[in-house]
Design an enzyme around this catalytic site. Structure first.
Site, PDB file in Angstrom:
ATOM      1  CB  ALA A  54       1.145  15.205 -22.413  1.00  6.08           C
TER       2      ALA A  54
ATOM      3  CE  LYS B 257      -1.983  12.378 -23.915  1.00  8.44           C
ATOM      4  NZ  LYS B 257      -2.924  12.298 -22.780  1.00  8.44           N
TER       5      LYS B 257
ATOM      6  CG  HIS C 187     -15.719  16.181 -28.066  1.00  7.09           C
ATOM      7  ND1 HIS C 187     -15.986  17.090 -27.071  1.00  7.09           N
ATOM      8  CD2 HIS C 187     -14.590  15.536 -27.675  1.00  7.09           C
ATOM      9  CE1 HIS C 187     -15.060  17.011 -26.137  1.00  7.09           C
ATOM     10  NE2 HIS C 187     -14.208  16.074 -26.471  1.00  7.09           N
TER      11      HIS C 187
ATOM     12  CG  PHE D 221      -5.681  18.445 -23.355  1.00  7.96           C
ATOM     13  CD1 PHE D 221      -5.746  18.224 -24.724  1.00  7.96           C
ATOM     14  CD2 PHE D 221      -6.327  17.559 -22.512  1.00  7.96           C
ATOM     15  CE1 PHE D 221      -6.440  17.139 -25.231  1.00  7.96           C
ATOM     16  CE2 PHE D 221      -7.019  16.469 -23.020  1.00  7.96           C
ATOM     17  CZ  PHE D 221      -7.079  16.260 -24.378  1.00  7.96           C
ATOM     18  CG  ASP D 222     -10.061  19.076 -24.789  1.00  8.47           C
ATOM     19  OD1 ASP D 222      -9.074  19.587 -25.337  1.00  8.47           O
ATOM     20  OD2 ASP D 222     -10.755  18.195 -25.310  1.00  8.47           O
TER      21      ASP D 222
ATOM     22  CG  ASP E 116       0.167  19.248 -20.116  1.00  8.99           C
ATOM     23  OD1 ASP E 116       0.766  18.172 -20.316  1.00  8.99           O
ATOM     24  OD2 ASP E 116      -1.051  19.392 -20.305  1.00  8.99           O
TER      25      ASP E 116
ATOM     26  CE1 TYR F  21      -4.056   1.999   0.319  1.00  8.94           C
ATOM     27  CE2 TYR F  21      -2.575   3.422   1.573  1.00  8.94           C
ATOM     28  CZ  TYR F  21      -3.761   3.228   0.894  1.00  8.94           C
ATOM     29  OH  TYR F  21      -4.649   4.256   0.765  1.00  8.94           O
TER      30      TYR F  21
HETATM   31  N1  PM9 Z   1      -4.823  14.125 -24.363  1.00 13.34           N
HETATM   32  C1  PM9 Z   1      -5.477  13.347 -26.542  1.00 13.34           C
HETATM   33  O1  PM9 Z   1      -6.056  12.510 -27.249  1.00 13.34           O
HETATM   34  C2  PM9 Z   1      -6.380  12.154 -24.515  1.00 13.34           C
HETATM   35  C3  PM9 Z   1      -7.705  12.471 -24.047  1.00 13.34           C
HETATM   36  S1  PM9 Z   1      -8.981  12.976 -25.128  1.00 13.34           S
HETATM   37  C4  PM9 Z   1      -9.320  11.667 -26.224  1.00 13.34           C
HETATM   38  O2  PM9 Z   1      -4.795  14.264 -27.023  1.00 13.34           O
HETATM   39  C5  PM9 Z   1      -2.380  17.171 -22.702  1.00 13.34           C
HETATM   40  C6  PM9 Z   1      -1.497  18.058 -23.512  1.00 13.34           C
HETATM   41  C7  PM9 Z   1      -3.104  16.151 -23.298  1.00 13.34           C
HETATM   42  C8  PM9 Z   1      -3.952  15.315 -22.490  1.00 13.34           C
HETATM   43  C9  PM9 Z   1      -4.724  14.283 -23.055  1.00 13.34           C
HETATM   44  C10 PM9 Z   1      -4.006  15.591 -21.095  1.00 13.34           C
HETATM   45  C11 PM9 Z   1      -4.854  14.772 -20.183  1.00 13.34           C
HETATM   46  C12 PM9 Z   1      -3.277  16.620 -20.567  1.00 13.34           C
HETATM   47  N2  PM9 Z   1      -2.489  17.381 -21.376  1.00 13.34           N
HETATM   48  O3  PM9 Z   1      -5.836  11.884 -20.764  1.00 13.34           O
HETATM   49  O4  PM9 Z   1      -5.911  12.612 -18.388  1.00 13.34           O
HETATM   50  O5  PM9 Z   1      -2.995  15.954 -24.618  1.00 13.34           O
HETATM   51  O6  PM9 Z   1      -3.998  11.275 -19.176  1.00 13.34           O
HETATM   52  O7  PM9 Z   1      -4.236  13.562 -19.919  1.00 13.34           O
HETATM   53  C13 PM9 Z   1      -5.550  13.243 -25.093  1.00 13.34           C
HETATM   54  P1  PM9 Z   1      -5.055  12.254 -19.537  1.00 13.34           P
END
Ligand code: PM9
Length: 456
Positions: free
Chosen positions: A215, A256, A447, A123-124, A213, A71
């Protein structure tokens, strides 16, 4: 065109099947003309996202067998912490189940209602996490990001004047600044090291925190090496160190550039802030040494972080996207230039000039690519942008894009050729394609769940 040799060989395969055209027609009608609602078994080449869709290596799978599911204080957490410290230089690491988990933990501590978070197209989910807490995500990206044809090497850069205009009137009203590398929503466009340094200087001057960020940080580092002349003789490891030395901390979706199917983390230098983040992590993600993840998955994440900064891997990865871009351009298909890190973004306004944004040209192209060749892509345009809360009208973003997102280490050059041929097939009959209307419009994040019909 040149031959590309992957710097790995394939020892596990997953069968894929192209179902016949009539079955694809049936499947897309059943899915309400929304590729998100297709079953993956009906998809031949899946370019919906590069998030969590990469192929793990034998080394990562071996790490899975070494999962320590204690844990608290598991071996794998220590491996992750040492890896993040080694690659990025941060002392404190909090695993989170994915990127948005890290966003939630950080914002709940740093952001107060009414504050702003300037950045380069958040990002969204990032934007949503800021807004849900009463904050405001302010876009400070350079203007060229909105022009698909503008060929600048670092279109993801922040405009320093725009940034100063947000910070200087009231630095205390800025929760933190966030640089997203690469800039996903603007076309996978990188940010230069010089720009990161300049933003860092402004933040220091005004005592504002700066986060990244990360990613797709490894892909961004590759672009710094290949497009920023002063950095061309530096190793990716050095460039990565230099990027993170400019900032206070990092949020990462490991799905990613850590090439895992699930995972993320938050990392920072400040112990006092770390102590404030830990209880929030306990509340929403889990004890701060596992943060919503299994020990085995943390191990795969730690190993993947090293693999994604290997230069032969990055050369092939980015080369594969560039190859697809060149194939499409040779056909005349309008794409966002220059080609970005993880995807080709087709400029759907130019592809379908006869389809108005209220009839979703980029989403229509996604539907047509599926019908043409079983290729699933994703819209980044009017559908994603949603409605203006004041007028209730569709927001018409400058960029109306269809994203062909390439998963890491999954598809070969033959697949790229097939994708290019599929796009060319739709390009050849583009004048006959009609747009789409809503049959059902989902109330939020429309979407994902909305259903459509062919426009009259
Ligand atoms: N990005 C993408 O497809 C996956 C979700 S929507 C189908 O681009 C950035 C720059 C991203 C991102 C996710 C996230 C969120 C944060 N920053 O999906 O929660 O491109 O791991 O990350 C998607 P998580």
């Amino acid at each position: 065109m040149e031959r590309m040799i992957p710097p790995y060989k394939i020892k596990m395969v997953e069968p894929i099947k192209l179902i016949p055209r009539e079955e694809r027609e049936r499947a897309i009608v059943e899915a309400g003309f929304n590729p998100f609602l297709l079953n993956s078994k009906d998809v031949f080449i899946d370019l919906l996202t590069d998030s969590g869709t990469g192929a793990m290596s034998d080394n990562q799978w071996a790490g899975i067998m070494l999962g320590d599911e204690s844990y608290a204080g598991s071996r794998n957490f220590h491996n992750l912490r040492n890896t993040v410290k080694d690659i990025m230089g941060f002392e404190f690491v909090i695993p989170c189940h994915q990127g948005r988990g890290a966003e939630q933990v950080l914002n709940r501590v740093l952001l107060k209602e009414g504050q702003t978070v300037p950045g380069n197209i958040h990002f969204d989910t990032t934007k949503a996490h800021i807004e849900v807490l009463g904050g405001r995500a302010v876009d400070c990206t350079i203007d060229a990001i909105h022009d698909p044809a503008a060929e600048l090497p670092f279109k993801g850069d922040l405009d320093l004047d725009k940034l100063r205009a947000v910070i200087e009137p009231d630095p205390l009203n800025v929760a933190y600044v966030l640089i997203t590398i690469t800039n996903n929503s603007g076309g996978g466009q990188p940010v230069s090291l010089q720009n990161i340094r300049d933003v860092s200087a402004i933040c220091h001057e005004h005592k504002v925190l700066l986060y990244i960020d990360a990613a797709r940080y490894a892909e961004n580092a590759w672009f710094i090496k290949t497009r920023e002349p002063e950095q061309k003789n530096k190793s990716i490891r050095d460039i990565v160190r230099n990027i993170f030395s400019c900032v206070d901390g990092v949020l990462m979706s490991a799905k990613k550039d850590a090439i895992v199917n699930m995972g993320g983390f938050l990392a920072l230098r400040d112990e006092e802030l770390y102590q404030k983040l830990c209880p929030i992590c306990v509340l929403f993600e889990g004890f701060p040494t596992y943060g919503g993840m299994n020990g085995r998955d943390i191990e795969a994440m730690a190993r993947g972080l090293y693999e994604a900064i290997e230069e032969p891997y990055l050369a092939y990865r980015i080369g594969q996207i560039e190859y697809l871009g060149r194939r499409l351009e040779a056909t005349g298909v309008p794409i966002v230039k220059p080609v970005g890190g993880h995807a080709i973004y087709i400029d759907a306004k130019t592809f379908f000039p006869h389809i108005t944004q209220d009839m979703f040209p980029a989403h229509t192209l996604c539907v047509e690519l599926y019908l043409e060749g079983g290729v699933r892509s994703v819209e980044i345009g009017t559908l994603l942008a949603g409605r203006d809360p004041d007028t209730g009208e569709n927001i018409h973003p400058a960029l109306e894009l269809t994203r062909l997102t390439i998963p890491r280490r999954v598809y070969t050059q033959e697949h790229m050729d097939y994708i290019a041929d599929t796009v060319a097939g739709v390009w050849g009959r583009r004048h006959d394609v009609q747009g789409l209307d809503f049959e059902y419009e989902a109330p939020i994040l429309r979407h994902f769940q909305s259903r459509f019909k062919r426009s009259a």
